[in-house]
Design a protein around this motif. Structure first.
Motif, PDB file in Angstrom:
ATOM      1  N   GLY A  86       0.786  -1.230   0.000  1.00  0.00           N
ATOM      2  CA  GLY A  86       0.000   0.000   0.000  1.00  0.00           C
ATOM      3  C   GLY A  86       0.819   1.282   0.000  1.00  0.00           C
ATOM      4  O   GLY A  86       0.308   2.331   0.357  1.00  0.00           O
ATOM      5  N   ILE A  87       2.083   1.204  -0.369  1.00  0.00           N
ATOM      6  CA  ILE A  87       2.947   2.379  -0.411  1.00  0.00           C
ATOM      7  C   ILE A  87       3.431   2.565  -1.831  1.00  0.00           C
ATOM      8  O   ILE A  87       3.931   1.632  -2.456  1.00  0.00           O
ATOM      9  N   ASP A  88       3.293   3.788  -2.356  1.00  0.00           N
ATOM     10  CA  ASP A  88       3.684   4.085  -3.726  1.00  0.00           C
ATOM     11  C   ASP A  88       5.146   4.517  -3.769  1.00  0.00           C
ATOM     12  O   ASP A  88       5.525   5.486  -3.121  1.00  0.00           O
ATOM     13  N   LEU A  89       5.949   3.765  -4.500  1.00  0.00           N
ATOM     14  CA  LEU A  89       7.361   4.114  -4.683  1.00  0.00           C
ATOM     15  C   LEU A  89       7.532   4.638  -6.096  1.00  0.00           C
ATOM     16  O   LEU A  89       7.246   3.947  -7.058  1.00  0.00           O
ATOM     17  N   ASP A  90       8.009   5.876  -6.219  1.00  0.00           N
ATOM     18  CA  ASP A  90       8.169   6.467  -7.546  1.00  0.00           C
ATOM     19  C   ASP A  90       9.622   6.818  -7.856  1.00  0.00           C
ATOM     20  O   ASP A  90       9.899   7.627  -8.717  1.00  0.00           O
ATOM     21  N   VAL A  91      10.546   6.200  -7.128  1.00  0.00           N
ATOM     22  CA  VAL A  91      11.971   6.437  -7.340  1.00  0.00           C
ATOM     23  C   VAL A  91      12.605   5.152  -7.863  1.00  0.00           C
ATOM     24  O   VAL A  91      12.376   4.076  -7.317  1.00  0.00           O
ATOM     25  N   ILE A  92      13.369   5.280  -8.925  1.00  0.00           N
ATOM     26  CA  ILE A  92      14.053   4.131  -9.514  1.00  0.00           C
ATOM     27  C   ILE A  92      15.537   4.297  -9.252  1.00  0.00           C
ATOM     28  O   ILE A  92      16.066   5.397  -9.421  1.00  0.00           O
ATOM     29  N   PRO A  93      16.257   3.312  -8.854  1.00  0.00           N
ATOM     30  CA  PRO A  93      15.883   1.912  -8.718  1.00  0.00           C
ATOM     31  C   PRO A  93      15.175   1.656  -7.396  1.00  0.00           C
ATOM     32  O   PRO A  93      15.451   2.304  -6.385  1.00  0.00           O
ATOM     33  N   ILE A  94      14.275   0.714  -7.418  1.00  0.00           N
ATOM     34  CA  ILE A  94      13.578   0.291  -6.210  1.00  0.00           C
ATOM     35  C   ILE A  94      14.431  -0.807  -5.576  1.00  0.00           C
ATOM     36  O   ILE A  94      14.599  -1.867  -6.133  1.00  0.00           O
ATOM     37  N   THR A  95      14.969  -0.499  -4.423  1.00  0.00           N
ATOM     38  CA  THR A  95      15.827  -1.447  -3.719  1.00  0.00           C
ATOM     39  C   THR A  95      15.138  -1.884  -2.426  1.00  0.00           C
ATOM     40  O   THR A  95      14.259  -1.181  -1.921  1.00  0.00           O
ATOM     41  N   PRO A  96      15.532  -3.019  -1.887  1.00  0.00           N
ATOM     42  CA  PRO A  96      14.951  -3.443  -0.605  1.00  0.00           C
ATOM     43  C   PRO A  96      15.161  -2.403   0.495  1.00  0.00           C
ATOM     44  O   PRO A  96      14.280  -2.195   1.337  1.00  0.00           O
ATOM     45  N   GLU A  97      16.291  -1.730   0.467  1.00  0.00           N
ATOM     46  CA  GLU A  97      16.561  -0.707   1.483  1.00  0.00           C
ATOM     47  C   GLU A  97      15.572   0.449   1.372  1.00  0.00           C
ATOM     48  O   GLU A  97      15.095   0.969   2.385  1.00  0.00           O
ATOM     49  N   ARG A  98      15.261   0.868   0.142  1.00  0.00           N
ATOM     50  CA  ARG A  98      14.295   1.959  -0.034  1.00  0.00           C
ATOM     51  C   ARG A  98      12.904   1.542   0.400  1.00  0.00           C
ATOM     52  O   ARG A  98      12.173   2.328   0.987  1.00  0.00           O
ATOM     53  N   VAL A  99      12.531   0.310   0.105  1.00  0.00           N
ATOM     54  CA  VAL A  99      11.223  -0.182   0.517  1.00  0.00           C
ATOM     55  C   VAL A  99      11.128  -0.164   2.041  1.00  0.00           C
ATOM     56  O   VAL A  99      10.141   0.326   2.616  1.00  0.00           O
ATOM     57  N   LEU A 100      12.147  -0.669   2.732  1.00  0.00           N
ATOM     58  CA  LEU A 100      12.139  -0.661   4.195  1.00  0.00           C
ATOM     59  C   LEU A 100      12.115   0.751   4.747  1.00  0.00           C
ATOM     60  O   LEU A 100      11.425   1.041   5.729  1.00  0.00           O
ATOM     61  N   GLU A 101      12.876   1.657   4.136  1.00  0.00           N
ATOM     62  CA  GLU A 101      12.909   3.050   4.588  1.00  0.00           C
ATOM     63  C   GLU A 101      11.535   3.708   4.465  1.00  0.00           C
ATOM     64  O   GLU A 101      11.074   4.370   5.402  1.00  0.00           O
ATOM     65  N   VAL A 102      10.882   3.500   3.355  1.00  0.00           N
ATOM     66  CA  VAL A 102       9.553   4.081   3.151  1.00  0.00           C
ATOM     67  C   VAL A 102       8.545   3.464   4.105  1.00  0.00           C
ATOM     68  O   VAL A 102       7.681   4.148   4.642  1.00  0.00           O
ATOM     69  N   MET A 103       8.671   2.169   4.367  1.00  0.00           N
ATOM     70  CA  MET A 103       7.767   1.508   5.310  1.00  0.00           C
ATOM     71  C   MET A 103       7.955   2.056   6.711  1.00  0.00           C
ATOM     72  O   MET A 103       6.981   2.283   7.443  1.00  0.00           O
ATOM     73  N   ARG A 104       9.199   2.291   7.108  1.00  0.00           N
ATOM     74  CA  ARG A 104       9.474   2.854   8.448  1.00  0.00           C
ATOM     75  C   ARG A 104       8.949   4.284   8.571  1.00  0.00           C
ATOM     76  O   ARG A 104       8.431   4.684   9.597  1.00  0.00           O
ATOM     77  N   ASP A 105       9.124   5.074   7.501  1.00  0.00           N
ATOM     78  CA  ASP A 105       8.688   6.468   7.541  1.00  0.00           C
ATOM     79  C   ASP A 105       7.173   6.622   7.511  1.00  0.00           C
ATOM     80  O   ASP A 105       6.645   7.639   7.933  1.00  0.00           O
ATOM     81  N   SER A 106       6.472   5.602   7.011  1.00  0.00           N
ATOM     82  CA  SER A 106       5.019   5.729   6.876  1.00  0.00           C
ATOM     83  C   SER A 106       4.297   5.492   8.189  1.00  0.00           C
ATOM     84  O   SER A 106       3.136   5.814   8.322  1.00  0.00           O
ATOM     85  N   ASP A 107       4.983   4.931   9.194  1.00  0.00           N
ATOM     86  CA  ASP A 107       4.331   4.642  10.471  1.00  0.00           C
ATOM     87  C   ASP A 107       4.199   5.840  11.342  1.00  0.00           C
ATOM     88  O   ASP A 107       4.511   6.856  11.369  1.00  0.00           O
TER      89      ASP A 107
END
Length: 55
Positions: A34-55
């Protein structure tokens, strides 16, 4: 004379398939978490960072 027209055309066709994969991956991540990532490249680190920031 250099590269033939066919070799250049073939290279460009392959690049289009790679470019189409980026939005598909982003949409799959959005569908999963449920989180939109619009930055390429999409890395596991970026996914985790966005997940942490969304809380």
């Amino acid at each position: 004379m250099g590269k033939s027209l066919w070799s250049l055309w073939g290279k460009r066709i392959g690049e289009m398939e790679v470019m189409a994969a980026f939005p598909a991956i982003g949409n799959a991540i959005y569908d999963a978490i449920g989180i939109d990532l619009d930055v390429i490249p999409i890395t596991p680190e970026r996914v985790l960072e966005v997940m942490r920031d969304s809380d």
